[in-house]
Structure formats: C-alpha cells, structure tokens
Design an enzyme around this catalytic site. Structure first.
Site, short mmCIF file in Angstrom:
data_model
loop_
_atom_site.label_atom_id
_atom_site.label_comp_id
_atom_site.label_asym_id
_atom_site.label_seq_id
_atom_site.Cartn_x
_atom_site.Cartn_y
_atom_site.Cartn_z
N PHE A 176 0.84 -1.21 0.00
CA PHE A 176 0.00 0.00 0.00
C PHE A 176 0.87 1.26 0.00
O PHE A 176 0.54 2.24 -0.64
CB PHE A 176 -0.87 0.11 1.26
CG PHE A 176 -1.80 -1.02 1.54
CD1 PHE A 176 -2.10 -1.99 0.60
CD2 PHE A 176 -2.41 -1.11 2.79
CE1 PHE A 176 -2.97 -3.02 0.89
CE2 PHE A 176 -3.29 -2.12 3.09
CZ PHE A 176 -3.56 -3.08 2.15
N ARG A 217 13.96 -0.98 4.58
CA ARG A 217 14.79 -1.49 3.47
C ARG A 217 15.25 -0.34 2.59
O ARG A 217 14.53 0.13 1.72
CB ARG A 217 13.98 -2.52 2.68
CG ARG A 217 13.63 -3.75 3.51
CD ARG A 217 12.71 -4.69 2.78
NE ARG A 217 11.36 -4.15 2.60
CZ ARG A 217 10.35 -4.85 2.06
NH1 ARG A 217 10.54 -6.09 1.68
NH2 ARG A 217 9.16 -4.30 1.93
N ASN A 229 1.05 3.74 7.56
CA ASN A 229 0.81 2.53 6.77
C ASN A 229 1.62 1.34 7.28
O ASN A 229 1.20 0.19 7.13
CB ASN A 229 1.17 2.81 5.30
CG ASN A 229 1.31 1.55 4.50
OD1 ASN A 229 0.32 0.87 4.24
ND2 ASN A 229 2.53 1.20 4.13
N SER A 262 -7.82 -2.25 9.07
CA SER A 262 -8.13 -3.51 8.38
C SER A 262 -9.56 -3.89 8.75
O SER A 262 -10.06 -3.51 9.82
CB SER A 262 -7.18 -4.60 8.87
OG SER A 262 -7.61 -5.87 8.47
N TYR A 299 -3.21 -10.10 15.73
CA TYR A 299 -3.28 -9.22 14.55
C TYR A 299 -4.58 -8.42 14.59
O TYR A 299 -4.58 -7.19 14.42
CB TYR A 299 -3.16 -10.02 13.25
CG TYR A 299 -3.34 -9.11 12.04
CD1 TYR A 299 -2.37 -8.14 11.75
CD2 TYR A 299 -4.48 -9.17 11.24
CE1 TYR A 299 -2.55 -7.27 10.67
CE2 TYR A 299 -4.65 -8.31 10.17
CZ TYR A 299 -3.69 -7.36 9.89
OH TYR A 299 -3.86 -6.49 8.84
C1 8X3 Z 1 -5.72 -7.71 6.05
C2 8X3 Z 1 -7.03 -8.37 5.87
O1 8X3 Z 1 -8.48 -10.41 6.37
O2 8X3 Z 1 -6.11 -10.78 6.17
O3 8X3 Z 1 -5.67 -6.89 7.13
O4 8X3 Z 1 -6.98 -9.69 8.09
S1 8X3 Z 1 -7.12 -9.88 6.67
#
Ligand code: 8X3
Length: 251
Positions: free
Chosen positions: A14, A35, A87, A139, A152
């Site tokens: 992104f 990087r 990001n 997300s 996550y």
């Molecule tokens: C990315 C989308 O569905 O893999 O954040 O969590 S998902």
C-alpha cells in the site's frame, strides 16, 4: 505550492502504491521504511517519472529513539507536512491463541500499534502547523475478529480506537483523521504472514478477485483531496467477493 505526504512503510504494498498515486498528483514525498535499497529505488523512480521531490528516511518503526530522531527532526525544507499516512504494519502467523508465537505477537504490537503511535506523535507538531491530515491504515480485522487472527486483529482494533481518539483530541487543531480499513488485498501481506510460504499465501487470494494496493491508494487520494471542511472518518473497503472480515465467496 506542492503539498507533502509522509508515508511509513513506503517501500512496497500500500505504501508504495500511495506514494505513486500522490507523486502522480504532484505531491512531494517523505518515505520511510527499513529497506534502504528498495525505498531509494521507489523514490528515484517517482522523482524521474513525476518530477517530484523525495526524502527517504530509513529506520525501523519499532525503534522509538529512531522514530523520534528521524521524524521529530525533519530537515527545515521538509517540515510542512500536510498528510501523514500511518501505513507500516504487518501480520505474522495465523495460529490459535494457545499455539501462537509470543515474538510474533510482540512484533505486531510494536509495529502496528506502538510504531503508529510513535510516528503520529513525532510528526504531529508539523501537522498542527499545516492543519494537516492523518490517514491510519487499519483492516477489516480491526472491525471483526476472526479465528486464529487473535493479536493481529487486536492490533487493528487498536488502530480503529486510536483513530477515533486522535480525531477527538485533535479537533482544536483542525486536523482531519481518517481510517481506511481494507479487507483482502493482494500484496506481500500473506507471504510475510506465512513467513515465505508462497503456497499458503497464494491460497488466500485464490478463487476470487481481491483488492489491489492501487485501490487503497485511490481511496487515500480521494479522502485527502476533499474540501477543507470535509473529513471522512472511516472507510471499510473490500472486494465484491468479500462481505465482511470472515466471509469471502470463492467460485
Ligand atoms: C488484512 C485483511 O483479512 O487478512 O488486514 O486480516 S485480513
């Protein structure tokens, strides 16, 4: 006068797509990533293609001292930052709560949550002077938790909450704060999540047409170029085959 965008995690995915979109629109770019070579290649290409100015800052967003050293001390000619795009972020592993790796959890928390906080805090004095804009990349995982997504999903829920908190607290400074919450987007996201397992990564995007990084960049461009009095608070975006965080229809 050209505007300036600062994008974290700009060497790929992104971040790179957003850099391209804004360079095409004539914005100057402050690009950060770990990087160096990749980042400098992105910057050189966009300078050449679009004649914009670029500044590359190479550091790890997890390192608080480095974030403040670089982003808290921008060169004088780069201090008029109009837009910060938080990001930089990643997923590591897709394991049940009991099986997940503690180091993966820590890296995600340190990057997706703490890194975003450090970058925001470091850049804020410059943004306040410009009455600027923050776009946080969240997300769909920040809207609904899914199986084996545990930390996550938690980090992206934190991005959602931090976005709302920033918007409220920064009202007196006339700063716009927007979150963009994409669903599945075909980038190196899954390759990183599955630690280089290309078969597992490819399976995530098989059987339907996922979003592309350019779709996220188009949305960032849209929300960043509205009249001064308009603030898009929250964008949840998926491909047509995806209904929410958990439901993807595969043909
Ligand atoms: C990315 C989308 O569905 O893999 O954040 O969590 S998902």
């Amino acid at each position: 006068m050209s505007k300036t965008i600062l994008i974290t995690g700009a060497s790929s995915g992104f971040g790179k797509a957003i850099a391209e979109k804004f360079a095409a629109g004539g914005w100057n770019l402050i690009l950060t990533a770990r990087r160096k070579e990749k980042l400098e290649a992105v910057a050189a290409d966009l300078e050449k293609q679009f004649g914009v100015k670029t500044l590359c800052l190479v550091f790890d967003i997890q390192n608080k001292e480095d974030v403040f050293k670089h982003l808290g001390n921008l060169p004088a000619e780069w201090q008029a930052v109009n837009l910060l795009v938080n990001n930089a972020g990643l997923a590591l592993g897709r394991d049940s709560f009991q099986d997940a790796n503690l180091e993966d959890w820590e890296t995600m928390i340190d990057t997706n949550v703490k890194g975003l906080l450090y970058a925001s805090k470091a850049v804020l004095p410059y943004l306040i002077k410009q009455e600027g804009h923050i776009i946080n990349i969240g997300s769909t995982a920040g809207k609904e938790v899914y199986k084996d997504g545990n930390v996550y999903c938690a980090t992206k829920h934190a991005v959602d909450a931090i976005t709302k908190a920033q918007r409220i607290d920064l009202l007196p400074h006339h700063i716009k704060v927007t979150a963009i919450h994409p669903g599945a987007v075909e980038t190196d996201f899954s390759l990183i999540r599955f630690k280089g397992d290309a078969t597992k990564a490819a399976a995530v995007y098989a059987g339907y047409e996922p979003l592309k990084a350019e779709d996220i960049a188009d949305t960032a461009w849209y929300v960043a170029n509205l009249p001064k009095h308009v603030c898009i608070n929250d964008v949840v975006m998926t491909c047509v085959a995806q209904g929410n965080s958990t439901m993807i229809h595969k043909d």
